[in-house]
Design an enzyme around this catalytic site. Structure first.
Site, PDB file in Angstrom:
ATOM      1  N   PRO A 118       9.618  -4.869   0.335  1.00  0.00           N
ATOM      2  CA  PRO A 118      10.339  -4.629   1.299  1.00  0.00           C
ATOM      3  C   PRO A 118      10.036  -4.409   2.608  1.00  0.00           C
ATOM      4  O   PRO A 118       8.841  -3.932   2.834  1.00  0.00           O
ATOM      5  CB  PRO A 118      11.269  -3.253   0.853  1.00  0.00           C
ATOM      6  N   ASP A 178      -2.603  -1.857  10.008  1.00  0.00           N
ATOM      7  CA  ASP A 178      -2.873  -1.771   8.775  1.00  0.00           C
ATOM      8  C   ASP A 178      -3.646  -2.898   8.098  1.00  0.00           C
ATOM      9  O   ASP A 178      -3.955  -2.957   7.013  1.00  0.00           O
ATOM     10  CB  ASP A 178      -1.647  -1.562   7.815  1.00  0.00           C
ATOM     11  N   LYS A 216       0.869  -1.113   0.000  1.00  0.00           N
ATOM     12  CA  LYS A 216       0.145   0.006  -0.037  1.00  0.00           C
ATOM     13  C   LYS A 216       0.976   1.084   0.118  1.00  0.00           C
ATOM     14  O   LYS A 216       1.860   1.044   0.278  1.00  0.00           O
ATOM     15  CB  LYS A 216      -0.877   0.070   0.975  1.00  0.00           C
ATOM     16  N   GLY A 262       7.198   0.943   5.190  1.00  0.00           N
ATOM     17  CA  GLY A 262       6.151   1.671   5.106  1.00  0.00           C
ATOM     18  C   GLY A 262       4.960   1.202   3.998  1.00  0.00           C
ATOM     19  O   GLY A 262       4.084   1.984   3.598  1.00  0.00           O
ATOM     20  N   GLY A 272       9.816  -3.196   6.656  1.00  0.00           N
ATOM     21  CA  GLY A 272      10.170  -2.017   7.282  1.00  0.00           C
ATOM     22  C   GLY A 272      10.223  -0.894   6.492  1.00  0.00           C
ATOM     23  O   GLY A 272      10.735   0.113   6.898  1.00  0.00           O
TER      24      GLY A 272
END
Ligand code: C5P
Length: 306
Positions: free
Chosen positions: A113, A155, A22, A117, A115
């Site tokens: 990836p 999330d 996201k 965000g 970490g």
């Protein structure tokens, strides 16, 4: 013949799903809650950068997880295994989906990836809730899945919906909405992870939030079909300044990239990924090549997934 039969029965017991990343196109922090979490308002979009998960029913007593990326912890703390357990311990009988109860071997192929965000772990958890729940054919209602999701992470409820959405509260209130953008986003990976907790702590330490914007949370509200430039000026993230204070090298990198590219970059979530809207894949290719040559960083062109 024997081998063909075996392959067929394995296929019948295995299902694969994708789990998208996201972007937070906008993110406003409204304040700290009594439970220590932060009240948020954010416009989130799923993008076509995806992990893949395959679920195989196995005749064993315990669940197992394998992953192609060594950085991913495979123990009980992994969000995928926690999601399986959330469903199993759900108080709603229809959420205890598989009868008789099954064990799962789950294979996770990471593309998102860690970490960064981009919500990869949360998306993996939501994909697990949905996949196992769907398997039974008469699974739990979305409200029960949302309860499970909210217990797993802020999330996770968003990723149950397969849609752009405005997310509120700690993340449990999800309102699916429209996002029409024919271009895409260039994602730039700084090559290190950011700690969500440290960035929120830094937000709390800052008493001066006067630089915050009163822009609307929905960047498409007054421009339903913007080009990249029109979209870019509507983006913001209240966690950018705290993330830069915790990670000064991220701020330096962002400044250098902005100078080199002549574009404003944005942070997704608590970082570390930086991004900017672009109108075409060709534009993104040119920018990506400049980034590779000048700063030796990886970047990727991605589009809205739904
Ligand atoms: O829920 P999630 O695992 O994503 O959160 C990681 C950490 O980030 C939390 O333990 C909390 O310290 C912080 N956080 C917060 N407010 C939110 C989301 C996360 O303070 N809305």
């Amino acid at each position: 013949m024997m081998a063909a039969c075996q392959a067929e029965s394995t296929a019948a017991l295995t299902r694969s799903v994708t789990a998208p990343a996201k972007l937070n196109l906008t993110l406003r922090v409204l304040g700290r809650r009594p439970d220590g979490f932060h009240e948020l308002e954010s416009f989130l979009v799923p993008i076509d950068l995806c992990d893949e998960l395959s679920f195989t029913r196995v005749a064993r007593d315990s669940h197992s997880l394998e992953c192609d990326t060594p950085d991913v912890p495979l123990g009980d703390e992994n969000l995928v295994l926690r999601a399986v357990r959330e469903l199993e311990s759900s108080t709603n009988p229809s959420a205890q989906t598989i009868h008789p109860p099954a064990s799962w071997h789950i294979r996770l192929t990471k593309r998102v990836p860690i970490g960064a965000g981009l919500g990869g772990g949360s998306s993996n958890a939501a994909a697990t809730l949905k996949a196992i729940n769907d398997w039974s054919g008469n699974g739990a209602p979305i409200a029960e899945l949302t309860n499970c999701a909210a217990r797993l992470g802020s999330d996770v409820p968003f990723f149950l919906h397969d849609s752009p959405a405005i997310v509120r509260g700690r993340g449990e209130s999800v309102t699916p909405t429209q996002a029409a953008f024919s271009g895409g986003f260039l994602l730039i990976f700084p090559g290190f992870a950011c700690s969500t907790r440290r960035v929120f702590d830094a937000f709390d330490q800052d008493s001066d939030h006067s630089d915050r914007t009163d822009r609307t949370i929905d960047p498409f509200a007054d421009h339903p079909s913007p080009n990249a430039e029109q979209l870019a000026v509507r983006l913001f993230n209240d966690l950018t300044a705290p993330a830069f204070r915790v990670y000064p090298k991220l701020e330096r990198l962002c400044r250098d990239l902005q100078q080199t590219l002549g574009r404003t970059l944005h942070l997704t979530g608590t970082g570390s990924t930086l991004f900017c809207p672009v109108d075409t894949a060709d534009q993104a290719r040119v920018l990506a090549e400049t980034i590779r040559q000048t700063l030796d960083l990886n970047s990727l062109f991605t589009q809205l997934r739904f």
